[in-house]
Write an enzyme that holds these catalytic residues in place. Structure first.
Site, mmCIF file in Angstrom:
data_model
loop_
_atom_site.group_PDB
_atom_site.id
_atom_site.type_symbol
_atom_site.label_atom_id
_atom_site.label_comp_id
_atom_site.label_asym_id
_atom_site.label_seq_id
_atom_site.Cartn_x
_atom_site.Cartn_y
_atom_site.Cartn_z
ATOM 1 N N GLU A 7 86.132 0.580 23.662
ATOM 2 C CA GLU A 7 84.692 1.149 23.205
ATOM 3 C C GLU A 7 84.575 2.372 23.638
ATOM 4 O OE1 GLU A 7 85.055 -2.049 24.035
ATOM 5 O OE2 GLU A 7 84.736 -3.124 22.077
ATOM 6 N N HIS A 67 76.474 -11.848 24.370
ATOM 7 C CA HIS A 67 76.661 -11.488 22.910
ATOM 8 C C HIS A 67 75.459 -11.552 22.038
ATOM 9 C CE1 HIS A 67 80.995 -12.072 24.037
ATOM 10 N NE2 HIS A 67 81.316 -11.696 23.054
#
Lengths: 469, 356
Positions: A202, A271
């Site tokens: 990322e 998450h």
């Protein structure tokens, strides 16, 4: 005794699916690991494996059947004596944890669809029936029903057709067709040059995208979820947001960072969180968080065209929801404009993203109790359309902010401050906020349920704001 | 066993070359020192001297309080930026670096006045006074900054290379970073993608031996930094960064490789900064003698001066250049001191490009 094969839940949010293809027929011998069928979910087509051995006795759901509810018996397997004994059906191999718990299933043995484990996010995915208005869409405009997922994909595809500088980059955006299927079909149409699968990296690909934007391209960087963008937040803030200012207006960074944000279903604390207030606090960024499909499409197109860096926050729980989208060529919406979803006179409920559904549902319930609520969807969180919020407050004199996110330093707390600084004389009651609890999101279904916002809490807050508690 | 302390002599004596290939994979050719004409020697000298005098002046202005914040000087490292950038094609290649960026801008021919005016925070500065020492850009020159977060420029530079390849414009990106940044994770994320997609990029490690006050040996398990690309199949070269001709020669070999579509290459330039990390460096981590030894034995400008004399460029000419450069720097300083500060209304401009 035959073993019942049941429609499996192949993802945390799957409620139904299409039985795309049977790979076995009645009378076939099957053993553990054999692929029995292909099942299409809202995210992907997945293979359904046998767990038990035996003979396919009967196929109950024909291939090609849509909307097969999770838990529906789709076939029967006649097993050997000892294998036929267990009462539970085979758990789907790819996601056994998602199958109904044994205890619950035992109780509803004969039921068509055994009870699925609850999730706190069920309370977020309301089917608000309230009449939703968009005064910006002229009466008589032809509408088409699209899911949020399709609307996002269409927005990207339309813009990519018009401008070769635009490319999509991220994990699983190309060959996998998108981890949440948002980029489905883009690889086929635009090829690997413009739809780029990355390694799991990322920080690296957010920086690469930002550099490509500085170098004159128009990247759309997809984060599989915004939780993973924390590894890349340095580039979003230090590299992308500040470049134009630091260079005295010389160097631009037209880039879109997009992906699902906010709580998903039963995936635990790492998450599940809403980053909207984080990004919305940064000068130099545009932050957009749409609720319905029309806004998702119109605002993503606007984001891609913007000369400024945009953080575009989607919501996994909304991807599969269908909404009416104007069937017009080139549907682009203005950034920075809130939308009055429902007009009302007694109280203003302000929200964004998935919270808008709760606000609308609450408004509908409150109407039955004589409270006429106005619902505003902020749509853009930076720059914030304070004018629309304040105009509504002037009319209703009461305000409740609904936010699927933490309360501290939230969009809700920002709006309360805006109301105090700029709308103090219009307030007949303190601004109320309805948010998630101030804890990391727990996994256990009952705790998750307790941690997340829901409609009853919105209703209670509105009543309190209206002194009707 | 403990690591050896920082080496006393900074630069290797001669141009080191590519390591022996570990496989039959193709490797770049060995770089050869650049054969410069007397005119080119003179140009290199001018540019290197401009950087040194400019930085000395910046140091003075900092001492007078005219420059604030962080100010990272390039003194000692001049041959790196000048040698590398002289090999680039200014019309299509792009450059990005970290916060020690004054030298790279000067080597690119950007007006010293607007750089100095940026250092003093004036409206005439290249970033209109809103960037400062660490944040300067010139899109016109394809110079993309000027980045204050150590290592960020490596991922951003990889994006510039991606854009070159995407457009097929034949350009190469050059991303400079230091021995300190060479330990940042995103550098390796970038290496991976750059090689995976054969992006046209030259990764340049300016190894000045110290990341702030921590020597390479105290911070790097593999202190031969040109090897840091090996597990990504990126070939590396170690070059004497105190020798402008060696640097230029390496740039040519690297460009040959990258322009041929063979993907990225990694250059390690062994160099040395004479001044502290920034102006507030306590200078406790190395001895005065160490710095003096490099200045005496390896100084890039003194080395170049000898070559010029050998090439028949007389003392007179060299003195004339020195005088000219002092003049240019003094004018830049005067300009930067007298130029007005930005208007207060500029506080709110350039936050966003568009109106919403």
């Amino acid at each position: 005794m035959a073993i019942e094969l049941k429609m499996p839940a192949l993802s945390p949010t799957m409620e139904e699916g299409t039985l795309a293809k049977w790979l076995v027929k009645e009378g076939d011998e099957v053993k553990s690991g054999d692929i029995l069928a292909e099942i299409e979910t809202d995210k992907a087509t997945m293979e359904y494996e046998a767990v038990d051995e035996g003979t396919v006795a009967q196929i109950l759901i024909a291939e090609g059947t849509d909307n097969v509810k999770v838990g529906t018996v789709i076939a029967l397997i006649a097993g050997e004596g000892e294998e036929a004994a267990p009462a539970t059906g085979p758990a789907p191999a790819p996601a056994p944890a998602e199958q109904a718990p044994t205890a619950a299933e035992a109780k509803s043995e004969s039921a068509e669809a055994p009870k699925k484990a609850e999730s706190g996010t069920d309370q977020l995915a309301v089917k608000a029936k309230a009449q939703v208005a968009d005064p910006d869409i002229p009466a008589g405009t032809a509408m088409v029903k699209l899911t949020v997922r399709e609307a996002l994909r269409d927005a990207m595809a339309e813009e990519m057709r018009a401008d070769d500088r635009i490319f999509v980059m991220g994990e699983e955006v190309a060959e996998y067709q998108g981890a949440y299927k948002v980029t489905q079909g883009l690889l086929d149409e635009f090829g690997a040059r413009r739809v780029v699968d990355t390694p799991i990296t990322e920080y690296g690909f957010a920086g690469l995208g930002t550099g490509a934007a500085m170098g004159g391209l128009r990247p759309i960087i997809e984060f599989m979820t915004f939780n993973f963008a924390m590894q890349a937040i340095d580039h979003i803030i230090n590299s992308a947001a500040k470049t134009n200012y630091m260079s005295g207006g010389q160097m631009r960074c037209p880039i879109v960072f997009r992906g699902p944000n906010g709580a998903a279903s039963r995936v635990g604390a790492q998450h599940s969180q809403n980053y909207a207030p984080w990004y919305a606090s940064v000068p130099g960024l545009i932050v957009i968080a749409p609720y319905d499909a029309a806004d998702a499409k119109g605002l993503l197109k606007a984001a891609i065209r913007s000369e400024d860096p945009v953080v575009f926050l989607e919501n996994e729980l909304l991807y599969g929801r269908s909404f009416e989208v104007p069937d017009v060529e080139d549907y682009v919406l203005p950034i920075g404009k809130a939308r009055i979803m429902r007009e009302g006179n007694d109280v203003t409920i302000v929200s964004y993203s998935i919270g808008v559904g709760l606000a609308l549902e609450a408004a509908e319930a409150l109407a039955g109790e004589g409270i006429d609520a106005e619902v505003i969807d902020l749509r853009t969180l930076r720059p914030l359309d304070t004018a629309t919020v304040l105009a509504s407050l002037k009319k209703t004199n009461r305000m409740v902010v609904v936010e699927e996110g933490w309360p501290t330093c939230s969009i809700a707390s920002e709006l309360a401050m805006v109301a105090m600084e700029q709308g103090f004389d219009d307030l007949d009651a303190p601004v109320m906020r309805v948010t998630d609890e101030d804890v990391p999101l727990p996994y256990a279904a009952n705790l998750e349920k307790a941690a997340l916002v829901d409609t009853p809490r919105v209703i209670a807050a509105v009543k309190a704001a209206c002194n009707r508690g | 066993m403990a690591k050896a302390p920082a080496r006393k002599t900074a630069a290797p004596k001669k141009t080191a070359s590519t390591p022996a290939p570990t496989s039959n994979r193709e490797t770049p050719r060995d770089p050869a020192p650049y054969e410069a004409t007397p005119e080119e020697l003179e140009t290199f000298y001018r540019e290197m001297l401009l950087i040194r005098r400019f930085e000395e002046k910046a140091g003075q202005l900092y001492g007078l309080g005219l420059i604030g914040g962080f100010c990272h000087l390039y003194i000692g490292q001049e041959a790196v930026a000048v040698g590398l950038q002289s090999a680039l094609d200014g019309d299509k290649d792009s450059v990005i670096t970290g916060y020690r960026d004054h030298g790279h801008m000067l080597a690119y021919g950007i007006d010293p006045k607007v750089i100095m005016a940026e250092l003093t925070g004036r409206a005439a500065g290249i970033s209109r006074g809103k960037g400062g020492s660490m944040h300067m850009f010139s899109v016109e020159h394809k110079f993309y900054g000027g980045h204050g977060i150590v290592g960020a420029q490596v991922a951003l530079g990889t994006g510039l290379a991606f854009a070159h390849k995407y457009r097929g414009d034949g350009g190469v990106a050059m991303a400079y970073f230091g021995d300190g940044a060479a330990n940042q994770g995103q550098v390796y994320e970038s290496f991976n993608m750059a090689e995976l997609w054969k992006l046209p990029i030259i990764f340049v490690i300016e190894n000045n031996q110290y990341a702030m006050g921590t020597s390479v040996n105290r911070s790097s398990a593999e202190d031969q930094l040109y090897r840091r690309g090996e597990s990504f199949r990126i070939p590396g070269m170690q070059i004497d960064g105190m020798d402008v001709l060696a640097v230029r020669g390496a740039a040519e070999a690297a460009l040959e490789w990258v322009r041929a579509g063979k993907g990225p290459i990694l250059l390690e330039l062994k160099t040395y900064r004479y001044r502290g990390h920034s102006m507030s460096d306590p200078a406790k981590y190395r001895s005065r003698e160490e710095v003096q030894a490099v200045r005496d034995k390896s100084d890039a400008i003194e080395g170049l001066k000898k070559l010029m004399l050998d090439a028949g460029i007389g003392e007179e000419k060299i003195k004339e250049i020195d005088k000219e450069i002092r003049q240019v720097v003094n004018e830049a300083a005067d300009f930067a001191e007298s130029a007005p500060e930005p208007e207060l209304s500029d506080l709110y401009t350039d936050v966003l490009v568009e109106q919403y």
